[in-house]
Design an enzyme around this catalytic site. Structure first.
Site, PDB file in Angstrom:
ATOM      1  N   SER A  48       3.350  -2.508  10.291  1.00 47.56           N
ATOM      2  CA  SER A  48       4.589  -2.562  10.452  1.00 47.56           C
ATOM      3  C   SER A  48       5.109  -3.741  10.095  1.00 47.56           C
ATOM      4  CB  SER A  48       4.958  -1.984  11.870  1.00 47.56           C
ATOM      5  OG  SER A  48       4.735  -0.968  11.987  1.00 47.56           O
ATOM      6  N   GLU A  73      -7.004   4.752   7.609  1.00 47.87           N
ATOM      7  CA  GLU A  73      -6.624   6.148   7.226  1.00 47.87           C
ATOM      8  C   GLU A  73      -8.046   6.725   6.652  1.00 47.87           C
ATOM      9  OE1 GLU A  73      -2.848   5.509   5.304  1.00 47.87           O
ATOM     10  OE2 GLU A  73      -2.087   4.949   7.380  1.00 47.87           O
ATOM     11  N   GLY A 116       2.247   2.071  10.681  1.00 54.16           N
ATOM     12  CA  GLY A 116       3.450   3.058  10.385  1.00 54.16           C
ATOM     13  C   GLY A 116       4.003   3.434  11.748  1.00 54.16           C
ATOM     14  N   GLU A 173      -5.800  -5.028  10.493  1.00 52.42           N
ATOM     15  CA  GLU A 173      -4.742  -4.039  10.537  1.00 52.42           C
ATOM     16  C   GLU A 173      -5.071  -3.258  11.942  1.00 52.42           C
ATOM     17  OE1 GLU A 173      -2.797  -2.955   6.801  1.00 52.42           O
ATOM     18  OE2 GLU A 173      -4.407  -1.575   7.010  1.00 52.42           O
ATOM     19  N   HIS A 192      -9.654   1.232   4.654  1.00 53.04           N
ATOM     20  CA  HIS A 192      -8.437   1.340   5.530  1.00 53.04           C
ATOM     21  C   HIS A 192      -8.552   2.358   6.699  1.00 53.04           C
ATOM     22  CE1 HIS A 192      -4.079   2.750   6.384  1.00 53.04           C
ATOM     23  NE2 HIS A 192      -4.044   1.503   5.618  1.00 53.04           N
ATOM     24  N   ASN A 213       0.841  -1.085   0.031  1.00 49.27           N
ATOM     25  CA  ASN A 213      -0.059   0.265  -0.038  1.00 49.27           C
ATOM     26  C   ASN A 213       0.941   1.234   0.003  1.00 49.27           C
ATOM     27  OD1 ASN A 213      -1.836   2.118   0.547  1.00 49.27           O
ATOM     28  ND2 ASN A 213      -2.137   1.510   2.817  1.00 49.27           N
ATOM     29  N   TRP A 214       0.997   1.790  -1.240  1.00 53.82           N
ATOM     30  CA  TRP A 214       2.017   2.947  -1.280  1.00 53.82           C
ATOM     31  C   TRP A 214       1.442   4.087  -0.626  1.00 53.82           C
ATOM     32  CZ3 TRP A 214       3.730   3.192  -7.247  1.00 53.82           C
ATOM     33  CH2 TRP A 214       4.531   1.842  -7.546  1.00 53.82           C
ATOM     34  N   LYS A 215       0.207   4.302   0.033  1.00 52.13           N
ATOM     35  CA  LYS A 215      -0.473   5.522   0.357  1.00 52.13           C
ATOM     36  C   LYS A 215      -0.237   6.457  -0.511  1.00 52.13           C
ATOM     37  CE  LYS A 215       0.355   3.428   4.882  1.00 52.13           C
ATOM     38  NZ  LYS A 215      -0.159   3.498   6.347  1.00 52.13           N
TER      39      LYS A 215
HETATM   40  C1  PEP Z   1      -0.914  -0.048   6.003  1.00 45.79           C
HETATM   41  O1  PEP Z   1      -0.776   1.281   5.304  1.00 45.79           O
HETATM   42  O2  PEP Z   1      -1.938  -0.589   5.745  1.00 45.79           O
HETATM   43  C2  PEP Z   1       0.160  -0.406   6.708  1.00 45.79           C
HETATM   44  C3  PEP Z   1       0.004  -1.744   7.095  1.00 45.79           C
HETATM   45  O3  PEP Z   1       1.326   0.215   7.157  1.00 45.79           O
HETATM   46  P1  PEP Z   1       2.783  -0.091   7.640  1.00 45.79           P
HETATM   47  O4  PEP Z   1       3.113  -1.436   6.979  1.00 45.79           O
HETATM   48  O5  PEP Z   1       3.513   1.251   7.399  1.00 45.79           O
HETATM   49  O6  PEP Z   1       2.253  -0.260   9.074  1.00 45.79           O
END
Ligand code: PEP
Length: 253
Positions: free
Chosen positions: A212, A97, A173, A167, A95, A9-11
């Site tokens: 993470s 976010e 993050g 998640e 997600h 997931n590049w966000k």
């Molecule tokens: C995500 O954005 O779905 C995610 C899991 O981010 P990260 O791996 O950076 O925690």
């Protein structure tokens, strides 16, 4: 045996030269592997570029969100059909976010899952609790509420052929990963909840852990019986880190 997935997931990250360098570093290291899938979910403006770089390769691509609407006066939205036109096969939905920063309620997420399915996309439905919710022992209640919104709108059929991603918000993050036992516990809870509606759908539903994930912890996480891969944020932006997670998925099971 369920399929395993590693999805980046590049966000809100990327640039035309940066995307090209990243994908060109990844591609030579990825060979097709039965039952294993690698994908990247990219900002919508890069779909055409990413299609050009990935078409014919073992790496799939997708969007990071999808409109609940098919078309019309919805400024800023991107429909499932538009994603499909650029060869996307996946779309992240719900997600944390999007839920916390952009007002995606459980009901909206359920509509987006339905819209993605209607467009022929594989939704990656994300659910997860905040740290405060975990500390109040509300993890299962939150996961149940987020999952049930989808099950109540569309039934277990909405998840047949979809992906479910657990998640925990406190792990996204932050560098704090759920332990493999915490991930397994949440995944088992979610699978049992789907199974109450449809045991067969639950048994074949790939369930990803996100939060993470790194090369260093992927092997342990992917060894859990209900963890079928990972949704990867930060580490998907660095070729070597993403590849290390892919290798862990290839080696698992
Ligand atoms: C995500 O954005 O779905 C995610 C899991 O981010 P990260 O791996 O950076 O925690």
């Amino acid at each position: 045996m369920r399929q395993k997935y590693v999805v980046g997931n590049w966000k809100l990250n990327g640039s035309l030269p940066g995307n090209e360098a990243l994908l060109k570093a990844i591609l030579p290291e990825v060979s097709p592997k039965a039952g294993r899938h690698l994908a990247v979910c990219v900002p919508a403006p890069y779909l055409a570029q990413v299609r050009g770089l990935l078409e014919g390769s073992p790496v799939a691509w997708g969007g990071q969100d999808v409109s609940r609407f098919e078309k019309g006066a919805y400024t800023g939205d991107v429909s499932g059909a538009m994603l499909r036109e650029f060869g996307a096969t996946l779309a992240i939905v719900g997600h944390s976010e999007r839920r916390t920063l952009f007002g995606d309620t459980d009901a909206i997420v359920a509509e987006k899952v339905a819209a993605a399915r209607k467009a022929g996309l594989t939704p990656i439905l994300c659910v997860g609790e905040t740290l405060a919710e975990r500390e109040r022992s509300e993890t299962e209640a939150v996961l149940a509420r987020q999952l049930d919104a989808v099950l109540e709108k569309s039934g277990a059929a909405a998840l047949d052929g979809a992906l479910l991603a657990y998640e925990p918000v406190w792990a996204i993050g932050t560098g704090k990963t759920a332990t493999s036992a915490q991930a397994q516990e949440a995944h088992a809870f979610l699978r049992a909840r789907v199974a109450k509606q449809d045991a067969a759908v639950a048994a074949r539903l790939p369930m990803l852990y996100g939060g993470s994930v790194k090369g260093a912890n992927a092997t342990e996480l992917f060894a859990m019986p209900d963890v079928d891969g990972g949704l990867i944020g930060g580490a998907s932006l660095v070729a070597e880190d993403f590849l290390a997670i892919w290798r862990a998925a290839v080696a698992a099971g």
